[in-house]
Enzyme design. Sequence first.
Site, PDB file in Angstrom:
ATOM      1  N   SER A  89       0.860  -1.251  -0.044  1.00  0.00           N
ATOM      2  CA  SER A  89       0.002   0.041  -0.165  1.00  0.00           C
ATOM      3  C   SER A  89       0.834   1.303   0.017  1.00  0.00           C
ATOM      4  O   SER A  89       2.012   1.245   0.284  1.00  0.00           O
ATOM      5  CB  SER A  89      -0.936   0.042   1.390  1.00  0.00           C
TER       6      SER A  89
ATOM      7  N   TYR B 197       2.336  -0.113  10.612  1.00  0.00           N
ATOM      8  CA  TYR B 197       1.677  -0.330   9.374  1.00  0.00           C
ATOM      9  C   TYR B 197       2.695   0.078   8.301  1.00  0.00           C
ATOM     10  O   TYR B 197       2.915  -0.697   7.250  1.00  0.00           O
ATOM     11  CB  TYR B 197       0.302   0.394   9.226  1.00  0.00           C
TER      12      TYR B 197
ATOM     13  N   THR C 129     -13.717  -3.000   0.392  1.00  0.00           N
ATOM     14  CA  THR C 129     -13.741  -4.408   1.402  1.00  0.00           C
ATOM     15  C   THR C 129     -14.808  -4.434   2.215  1.00  0.00           C
ATOM     16  O   THR C 129     -15.436  -3.362   2.545  1.00  0.00           O
ATOM     17  CB  THR C 129     -12.595  -4.697   1.975  1.00  0.00           C
TER      18      THR C 129
END
Length: 269
Positions: free
Chosen positions: A163, A175, A210
């Site tokens: 990402s 992350y 999603t």
Amino acid sequence: MGTLEGKVALVTGASRGVGKGIALGLGEQGATVYVTGRSEAGGAAPTPLPGTVQETAAEVTEQGGRGIAIACDHRDDEQTRAAVQRVIEEAGRIDVLVNNVWGGYEYFWDGTPFWEEAGFWTQPLERWDAAFQAGVRAHYVTTAAAAPAMVAAGSGLIVNVSSEGAEKTDTGVAYGAAKAATDHMIACMAHELRDHGVTAVSLYPGLVRTESVLRAAEYMDLTVSESPLFVGRAVAALAADPDVARHTGQVVRTSSLAEEYHFSDPVPR
């Protein structure tokens, strides 16, 4: 006949979300797609979100491919190796490996008061471990298990789902660091695999609709977003490209691939 008829793919973390969309995109083009995940029919659900590997496999078959489910917790190296070995023993090859499995989102539903966090120093260390164990390490172990078959065949495509968080500083330390590690791992793998005819890329989807994202849709701007199947079509396009090696070691984005390969999002916003 699909462009991937006769090809064999392994997609990890495919019970739902991006992984499921990728499996369906490959299935659209006639591929045999092995899908892994922890959520299986009749088993204890690891998340409150819908979806199982069996459901994904069935939908792959409905799309025109052949879907095969493998229950696997990729935090367990032995389960990971066993899953890869099963694909090789049954299918005789792995043409496409998609590392999509990921950890670190559990705090959204495990009762953690994450809205009270005010910096990485206020977060539990488990957040870092989840991102690296179920993400970066799982990608490495799966690829290391699959690479010998690809090297022996002199061909193959490895896709790490990453990402833009890898390039930003405001997406969280754990992350961002995990996604950056995923990207650099692919670059290093590509360097070592190039002479063996195996291509390795990192894929950046945009904001994907999603199941998890749609649950929070009222708090998000989905004007510029994409369906999981759109991501799947990007991977299928790469897998069908005889000159895909020109992308090896690079970050590729779904939006750019759509322009290059002329595919569109089949699911309206």
